[in-house]
Design a protein around this motif. Structure first.
Motif, PDB file in Angstrom:
ATOM      1  N   LYS A  10       0.826  -1.261  -0.071  1.00 18.24           N
ATOM      2  CA  LYS A  10      -0.101   0.092   0.113  1.00 18.24           C
ATOM      3  C   LYS A  10       0.876   1.449  -0.167  1.00 18.24           C
ATOM      4  O   LYS A  10       0.731   2.298  -0.757  1.00 18.24           O
ATOM      5  CB  LYS A  10      -0.805  -0.086   1.290  1.00 18.24           C
ATOM      6  N   SER A  11       1.911   1.276   0.853  1.00 18.09           N
ATOM      7  CA  SER A  11       2.686   2.443   0.742  1.00 18.09           C
ATOM      8  C   SER A  11       3.479   2.700  -0.483  1.00 18.09           C
ATOM      9  O   SER A  11       3.629   3.630  -0.841  1.00 18.09           O
ATOM     10  CB  SER A  11       4.034   2.286   2.092  1.00 18.09           C
ATOM     11  N   VAL A  12       3.771   1.456  -1.125  1.00 16.86           N
ATOM     12  CA  VAL A  12       4.643   1.797  -2.395  1.00 16.86           C
ATOM     13  C   VAL A  12       3.678   2.253  -3.415  1.00 16.86           C
ATOM     14  O   VAL A  12       3.966   3.285  -4.180  1.00 16.86           O
ATOM     15  CB  VAL A  12       5.298   0.137  -2.813  1.00 16.86           C
ATOM     16  N   PHE A  13       2.613   1.761  -3.569  1.00 14.61           N
ATOM     17  CA  PHE A  13       1.390   2.371  -4.704  1.00 14.61           C
ATOM     18  C   PHE A  13       1.164   3.749  -4.352  1.00 14.61           C
ATOM     19  O   PHE A  13       0.912   4.304  -5.337  1.00 14.61           O
ATOM     20  CB  PHE A  13       0.345   1.221  -4.471  1.00 14.61           C
ATOM     21  N   GLU A  14       0.776   3.940  -3.140  1.00 11.90           N
ATOM     22  CA  GLU A  14       0.544   5.319  -2.726  1.00 11.90           C
ATOM     23  C   GLU A  14       1.547   6.296  -3.177  1.00 11.90           C
ATOM     24  O   GLU A  14       1.297   7.626  -3.451  1.00 11.90           O
ATOM     25  CB  GLU A  14       0.152   5.480  -1.161  1.00 11.90           C
ATOM     26  N   LYS A  15       2.693   5.887  -3.093  1.00 14.80           N
ATOM     27  CA  LYS A  15       3.829   6.683  -3.664  1.00 14.80           C
ATOM     28  C   LYS A  15       4.227   6.722  -5.061  1.00 14.80           C
ATOM     29  O   LYS A  15       4.501   7.911  -5.716  1.00 14.80           O
ATOM     30  CB  LYS A  15       5.198   6.627  -2.932  1.00 14.80           C
ATOM     31  N   THR A  16       4.005   5.642  -5.659  1.00 14.26           N
ATOM     32  CA  THR A  16       4.610   5.536  -6.919  1.00 14.26           C
ATOM     33  C   THR A  16       3.327   5.512  -8.327  1.00 14.26           C
ATOM     34  O   THR A  16       3.434   5.864  -9.163  1.00 14.26           O
ATOM     35  CB  THR A  16       5.246   4.139  -7.155  1.00 14.26           C
ATOM     36  N   ALA A  17       2.418   5.199  -7.561  1.00 11.74           N
ATOM     37  CA  ALA A  17       1.145   5.297  -8.622  1.00 11.74           C
ATOM     38  C   ALA A  17      -0.360   5.523  -7.851  1.00 11.74           C
ATOM     39  O   ALA A  17      -1.218   4.524  -7.688  1.00 11.74           O
ATOM     40  CB  ALA A  17       1.038   3.919  -9.231  1.00 11.74           C
ATOM     41  N   PRO A  18      -0.246   6.530  -7.169  1.00 11.88           N
ATOM     42  CA  PRO A  18      -1.412   6.757  -6.302  1.00 11.88           C
ATOM     43  C   PRO A  18      -2.890   6.684  -6.873  1.00 11.88           C
ATOM     44  O   PRO A  18      -3.857   6.425  -6.167  1.00 11.88           O
ATOM     45  CB  PRO A  18      -1.285   8.657  -5.558  1.00 11.88           C
ATOM     46  N   GLU A  19      -3.046   7.244  -8.371  1.00 15.54           N
ATOM     47  CA  GLU A  19      -4.310   7.039  -8.907  1.00 15.54           C
ATOM     48  C   GLU A  19      -4.748   5.713  -9.296  1.00 15.54           C
ATOM     49  O   GLU A  19      -6.038   5.390  -9.385  1.00 15.54           O
ATOM     50  CB  GLU A  19      -4.077   7.707 -10.279  1.00 15.54           C
ATOM     51  N   PHE A  20      -3.681   4.824  -9.049  1.00  9.19           N
ATOM     52  CA  PHE A  20      -4.208   3.327  -9.248  1.00  9.19           C
ATOM     53  C   PHE A  20      -3.767   2.520  -8.169  1.00  9.19           C
ATOM     54  O   PHE A  20      -3.917   1.356  -8.007  1.00  9.19           O
ATOM     55  CB  PHE A  20      -3.132   2.758 -10.622  1.00  9.19           C
ATOM     56  N   ALA A  21      -3.834   3.143  -6.894  1.00  6.36           N
ATOM     57  CA  ALA A  21      -3.465   2.204  -5.883  1.00  6.36           C
ATOM     58  C   ALA A  21      -4.421   1.302  -5.311  1.00  6.36           C
ATOM     59  O   ALA A  21      -4.349   0.079  -4.767  1.00  6.36           O
ATOM     60  CB  ALA A  21      -3.120   3.246  -4.602  1.00  6.36           C
ATOM     61  N   ASN A  22      -5.940   1.639  -5.576  1.00  2.27           N
ATOM     62  CA  ASN A  22      -6.747   0.735  -5.068  1.00  2.27           C
ATOM     63  C   ASN A  22      -6.767  -0.230  -6.138  1.00  2.27           C
ATOM     64  O   ASN A  22      -7.073  -1.509  -5.650  1.00  2.27           O
ATOM     65  CB  ASN A  22      -8.086   1.508  -5.243  1.00  2.27           C
ATOM     66  N   LYS A  23      -6.765  -0.111  -7.152  1.00  2.00           N
ATOM     67  CA  LYS A  23      -6.785  -1.285  -8.269  1.00  2.00           C
ATOM     68  C   LYS A  23      -5.599  -2.245  -8.021  1.00  2.00           C
ATOM     69  O   LYS A  23      -5.557  -3.584  -8.092  1.00  2.00           O
ATOM     70  CB  LYS A  23      -6.615  -0.813  -9.670  1.00  2.00           C
ATOM     71  N   LEU A  24      -4.317  -1.504  -7.665  1.00  2.00           N
ATOM     72  CA  LEU A  24      -3.218  -2.474  -7.365  1.00  2.00           C
ATOM     73  C   LEU A  24      -3.441  -3.341  -6.196  1.00  2.00           C
ATOM     74  O   LEU A  24      -2.958  -4.465  -6.152  1.00  2.00           O
ATOM     75  CB  LEU A  24      -1.930  -1.649  -7.345  1.00  2.00           C
ATOM     76  N   MET A  25      -3.923  -2.714  -5.267  1.00  2.00           N
ATOM     77  CA  MET A  25      -4.228  -3.640  -4.174  1.00  2.00           C
ATOM     78  C   MET A  25      -5.075  -4.645  -4.249  1.00  2.00           C
ATOM     79  O   MET A  25      -4.985  -6.014  -3.858  1.00  2.00           O
ATOM     80  CB  MET A  25      -4.686  -2.656  -3.072  1.00  2.00           C
ATOM     81  N   GLU A 125     -14.282  -1.473 -15.850  1.00  2.00           N
ATOM     82  CA  GLU A 125     -13.532  -0.802 -14.466  1.00  2.00           C
ATOM     83  C   GLU A 125     -14.291  -0.108 -13.574  1.00  2.00           C
ATOM     84  O   GLU A 125     -14.035   0.150 -12.476  1.00  2.00           O
ATOM     85  CB  GLU A 125     -12.151  -0.090 -15.030  1.00  2.00           C
ATOM     86  N   PRO A 126     -15.291   0.793 -14.267  1.00  2.00           N
ATOM     87  CA  PRO A 126     -16.105   1.467 -13.357  1.00  2.00           C
ATOM     88  C   PRO A 126     -17.028   0.493 -12.467  1.00  2.00           C
ATOM     89  O   PRO A 126     -17.685   1.190 -11.332  1.00  2.00           O
ATOM     90  CB  PRO A 126     -17.095   2.377 -14.089  1.00  2.00           C
ATOM     91  N   PHE A 127     -17.080  -0.623 -12.639  1.00  2.00           N
ATOM     92  CA  PHE A 127     -17.829  -1.664 -12.169  1.00  2.00           C
ATOM     93  C   PHE A 127     -17.069  -2.666 -11.183  1.00  2.00           C
ATOM     94  O   PHE A 127     -17.338  -3.908 -11.031  1.00  2.00           O
ATOM     95  CB  PHE A 127     -18.794  -2.126 -12.825  1.00  2.00           C
ATOM     96  N   ASP A 128     -15.898  -1.964 -10.511  1.00  2.00           N
ATOM     97  CA  ASP A 128     -15.145  -2.738  -9.883  1.00  2.00           C
ATOM     98  C   ASP A 128     -14.340  -3.950 -10.342  1.00  2.00           C
ATOM     99  O   ASP A 128     -13.787  -4.879  -9.544  1.00  2.00           O
ATOM    100  CB  ASP A 128     -15.998  -3.347  -8.716  1.00  2.00           C
ATOM    101  N   TRP A 129     -14.117  -3.818 -11.576  1.00  3.67           N
ATOM    102  CA  TRP A 129     -13.548  -4.862 -12.203  1.00  3.67           C
ATOM    103  C   TRP A 129     -11.823  -4.272 -12.284  1.00  3.67           C
ATOM    104  O   TRP A 129     -11.631  -2.902 -12.469  1.00  3.67           O
ATOM    105  CB  TRP A 129     -13.530  -4.999 -13.633  1.00  3.67           C
ATOM    106  N   VAL A 130     -10.939  -4.838 -12.376  1.00  7.99           N
ATOM    107  CA  VAL A 130      -9.308  -4.224 -12.664  1.00  7.99           C
ATOM    108  C   VAL A 130      -8.974  -4.950 -13.817  1.00  7.99           C
ATOM    109  O   VAL A 130      -8.855  -6.157 -14.008  1.00  7.99           O
ATOM    110  CB  VAL A 130      -8.483  -4.742 -11.536  1.00  7.99           C
ATOM    111  N   TRP A 131      -8.542  -4.123 -14.792  1.00  6.35           N
ATOM    112  CA  TRP A 131      -7.700  -4.549 -16.076  1.00  6.35           C
ATOM    113  C   TRP A 131      -6.190  -4.601 -15.523  1.00  6.35           C
ATOM    114  O   TRP A 131      -5.482  -3.780 -15.091  1.00  6.35           O
ATOM    115  CB  TRP A 131      -7.663  -3.277 -16.967  1.00  6.35           C
ATOM    116  N   CYS A 132      -5.817  -6.045 -15.533  1.00  2.57           N
ATOM    117  CA  CYS A 132      -4.335  -6.237 -15.204  1.00  2.57           C
ATOM    118  C   CYS A 132      -3.282  -5.968 -16.345  1.00  2.57           C
ATOM    119  O   CYS A 132      -2.429  -6.832 -16.816  1.00  2.57           O
ATOM    120  CB  CYS A 132      -4.461  -7.632 -15.061  1.00  2.57           C
ATOM    121  N   SER A 133      -3.398  -4.674 -16.490  1.00  2.00           N
ATOM    122  CA  SER A 133      -2.406  -4.245 -17.549  1.00  2.00           C
ATOM    123  C   SER A 133      -1.106  -4.321 -17.339  1.00  2.00           C
ATOM    124  O   SER A 133      -0.547  -4.420 -15.924  1.00  2.00           O
ATOM    125  CB  SER A 133      -2.603  -2.590 -17.768  1.00  2.00           C
ATOM    126  N   GLY A 134      -0.185  -4.421 -18.241  1.00  3.97           N
ATOM    127  CA  GLY A 134       1.429  -4.688 -18.208  1.00  3.97           C
ATOM    128  C   GLY A 134       1.575  -6.208 -17.824  1.00  3.97           C
ATOM    129  O   GLY A 134       2.783  -6.458 -17.429  1.00  3.97           O
TER     130      GLY A 134
END
Length: 223
Positions: A10-25, A125-134
């Motif tokens: 959580k700490s890493v994502f909030e620093k490096t990709a805050p706009e995607f932190a929830n999806k990454l979690m 994605e607006p409906f709680d899905w996450v695209w596992c991009s990359g």
């Protein structure tokens, strides 16, 4: 997942990709339950470390950057032109154009899968899905979890055509099946949107809508 590892991610994502932190979690939670689907750590690194999550976040974000079709850089095989002329009867004067157009066609074909994922992501994605991009989850392109007390993962793998190569493994650790779906039938050209595996309220996926999305996306790339 241990609280300490959760906090590190959580700490890493909030620093490096805050706009995607929830999806990454969401992805982190899935990978801790299914580590065999996690990207391999770099040499000297380990799954769950801060540097591991930094690399994963970087792959995830870069996978969402606009991607333009790239013409193959390889030199065409002259034997292809010979076959086109001697067997298929093409005029020698047309061969340079045909070879060039074939190269462009390959570039276009190579990006269809990426366009397909972007289109589906824009809808789900607006409906709680996450695209596992990359490619941050092996064999899985989209991910969500069922609602309720007993959470059940819903992993989805998509392909453009029914003759595209699919991952052989179809199950994850808790027995959940990786759902597989393809867009078109290779022998008929018919589309398969009606069989899209997850029905989401207020989301309509169709070939016409995909066509409009792709046109707008490609036009924006040229601006």
């Amino acid at each position: 997942m241990g609280d300490r590892m959760h906090e590190v991610a959580k700490s890493v994502f909030e620093k490096t990709a805050p706009e995607f932190a929830n999806k990454l979690m969401v992805i982190v939670e899935f990978l801790f339950e299914n580590p065999e689907l996690a990207p391999r750590p770099a040499m000297g690194d380990s799954f769950g470390s801060a540097t591991y999550w930094e690399r994963l976040a970087g792959k995830f974000v870069r996978g969402r950057h606009p991607r333009a079709p790239l013409e193959p850089s390889t030199v065409p095989d002259t034997m292809v032109s010979l076959i086109l002329q001697e067997y298929f009867g093409l005029e020698a004067s047309t061969l340079p154009r045909v070879v060039k157009e074939h190269s462009l066609s390959m570039a276009a074909e190579n990006i269809v899968g990426d366009l397909l994922e972007r289109y589906i992501a824009s809808k789900v994605e607006p409906f709680d899905w996450v695209w596992c991009s990359g490619e941050v989850v092996k064999k899985v392109d989209f991910l969500t979890a069922s609602k309720g007390k007993a959470r059940q993962w819903i992993p989805l793998q998509i392909k453009n055509r029914d003759n595209s190569e699919n991952s052989s493994s179809s199950s994850v650790r808790d027995g959940t099946e990786i759902i597989k779906w393809f867009r078109t039938f290779s022998r008929t050209g018919e589309t398969n949107w009606g069989a899209f595996p997850e029905s989401i309220d207020n989301v309509a996926l169709s070939e016409k809508d995909f066509d409009e999305f792709a046109r707008e996306y490609l036009r924006n790339l040229r601006r």
